[in-house]
Design a protein around this motif. Sequence first.
Motif, short mmCIF file in Angstrom:
data_model
loop_
_atom_site.label_atom_id
_atom_site.label_comp_id
_atom_site.label_asym_id
_atom_site.label_seq_id
_atom_site.Cartn_x
_atom_site.Cartn_y
_atom_site.Cartn_z
N PRO A 215 -3.69 -31.02 54.26
CA PRO A 215 -3.84 -31.52 55.00
C PRO A 215 -4.33 -33.04 55.06
N LYS A 216 -5.64 -33.00 54.15
CA LYS A 216 -6.04 -34.41 54.56
C LYS A 216 -5.42 -35.41 52.62
N ASN A 217 -5.45 -34.97 52.28
CA ASN A 217 -4.46 -35.68 50.73
C ASN A 217 -3.27 -35.49 51.36
N HIS A 218 -2.20 -34.90 52.17
CA HIS A 218 -0.75 -34.20 52.25
C HIS A 218 -0.58 -33.76 50.71
N GLN A 219 -0.99 -32.81 50.15
CA GLN A 219 -0.69 -32.02 49.37
C GLN A 219 -0.32 -30.70 49.40
N PHE A 220 -0.18 -30.42 48.40
CA PHE A 220 0.87 -28.80 48.79
C PHE A 220 0.97 -27.96 47.38
N THR A 221 0.85 -26.29 47.25
CA THR A 221 0.94 -25.55 45.57
C THR A 221 2.27 -24.29 46.22
N LEU A 222 3.38 -24.49 45.83
CA LEU A 222 4.36 -23.69 45.71
C LEU A 222 4.84 -22.83 44.80
N ALA A 223 5.16 -21.66 45.28
CA ALA A 223 5.51 -21.41 44.28
C ALA A 223 7.16 -20.95 44.71
N LEU A 224 7.89 -21.36 43.50
CA LEU A 224 9.49 -20.91 43.77
C LEU A 224 10.15 -19.82 42.87
N VAL A 225 10.95 -19.25 43.27
CA VAL A 225 11.05 -18.06 42.14
C VAL A 225 13.26 -18.17 42.49
N VAL A 226 13.14 -18.85 41.15
CA VAL A 226 14.71 -18.89 41.35
C VAL A 226 15.89 -17.92 39.99
N ALA A 227 16.63 -17.52 40.59
CA ALA A 227 17.25 -16.84 39.38
C ALA A 227 16.75 -15.70 38.98
N ASP A 228 14.91 -15.27 39.62
CA ASP A 228 14.36 -13.96 39.05
C ASP A 228 13.24 -14.65 38.18
N LEU A 229 13.13 -16.22 37.96
CA LEU A 229 12.47 -17.34 37.32
C LEU A 229 11.38 -17.54 37.71
N ARG A 230 9.81 -17.04 38.14
CA ARG A 230 9.03 -18.04 38.94
C ARG A 230 8.47 -19.52 38.64
N VAL A 231 8.18 -20.37 39.33
CA VAL A 231 7.67 -21.35 38.65
C VAL A 231 6.42 -22.13 39.38
N GLU A 232 5.54 -22.58 39.20
CA GLU A 232 4.23 -23.07 40.38
C GLU A 232 4.37 -24.44 40.37
N LYS A 233 4.38 -24.54 41.40
CA LYS A 233 4.61 -26.55 41.59
C LYS A 233 3.07 -26.73 42.69
N ARG A 234 2.19 -27.64 41.70
CA ARG A 234 0.77 -27.70 42.34
C ARG A 234 0.55 -28.59 42.59
N ASN A 235 -0.55 -29.42 43.71
CA ASN A 235 -0.75 -30.26 43.97
C ASN A 235 0.42 -31.51 44.11
N ARG A 236 1.31 -31.17 44.45
CA ARG A 236 2.65 -32.33 44.86
C ARG A 236 2.37 -32.18 46.37
N THR A 237 3.11 -33.71 46.32
CA THR A 237 3.11 -34.65 47.76
C THR A 237 4.00 -34.77 48.82
N ILE A 238 3.64 -34.64 49.45
CA ILE A 238 5.00 -34.85 50.79
C ILE A 238 5.94 -35.77 50.19
N ASN A 239 7.39 -35.69 50.41
CA ASN A 239 8.50 -36.27 50.97
C ASN A 239 8.74 -36.68 49.00
N GLU A 240 8.14 -35.94 48.43
CA GLU A 240 8.00 -35.95 46.51
C GLU A 240 9.33 -34.84 46.29
N PRO A 241 10.65 -35.39 45.91
CA PRO A 241 11.00 -34.21 45.76
C PRO A 241 10.63 -33.44 44.33
N ILE A 242 11.61 -32.24 44.34
CA ILE A 242 11.21 -31.44 43.33
C ILE A 242 12.77 -31.04 42.88
N PHE A 243 12.89 -30.70 41.48
CA PHE A 243 14.11 -31.03 41.31
C PHE A 243 14.44 -29.85 39.83
#
Length: 281
Positions: A215-243
């Motif tokens: 929260p201090k740096n407004h960052q996060f790490t997510l794991a996305l599962v799209v069509a049985d494919l798992r992708v991890e997005k590390r240290n992304r910032t708020i209002n930054e689009p993930i396509f």
Amino acid sequence: MTEEREFGEAVRAGTPTWLIMAIVLLGALSGISFGLAWSASNQARQAQEVLGTEIRTVKEGFAKDSGALQQRLAKTEEVNTGLQGELSLVTKRLRITQGELKKARQEAAQAREENAKQIAAMDSSIKGELATKASAEEVKAVSSEVTVVRGDLDTTRKDFQMARSELGTLIARNHDEIDQLRRLGEREYIEFSVQGKGKPQKVGNITVELRGTNPKNHQFTLALVVADLRVEKRNRTINEPIFFYTQGARQPLELVINQVSKNKVLGYLSIPKINQTTSGN
């Protein structure tokens, strides 16, 4: 001695006893009456003295009370005199104020009347000038001004537009801006929140799992599962689009996180309507 002898001889000579006793009784009664009279006179004198003392006390008290009362009356009269003077002064001032107020009202009414006349005269003058000076050139000038104003409005509208991503999509930063994008009708928007690490959550056709927050740096790490494919997005910032693309999609899906707090994120998933139409076909 001679008298006693004579009295004794008289008694012996045959004076009645009852007469002697009556004389003695009368003498005794006379003594008692004299004593009672003297006592009554004494008591009367004492009572007169007491009464005189009380009368003097009452007179002295009355004199004191009368003096105090006279002082109060004098002070009251003095206060009343002062109040009457102040009342007279206030009355005079009130009369002056009322006169000034009446004069001010008259002047205000006169000013309003004069202003109304001036405005009516100016209105008639302007209407007359517009009626006599209207021409094609003036109409053209007005049209040019309208065009300039429209251009300014378009520029202002662009200035108020949201930021755009590298692919040209508008990026909403809160719920109100998401609603604005919905009204454009170009894409579908799904708002979501994920709370707690390692808890996958279904959002549309994908699964979102929170892996960490800063929260201090407004960052996060997510794991996305799209069509049985798992992708991890590390240290992304708020209002930054993930396509990312789904199978058969011509345009990418867009995921944006707007808020980051401890073990919680808030955002939205943007889906192009053309993808939905293609999938339906």
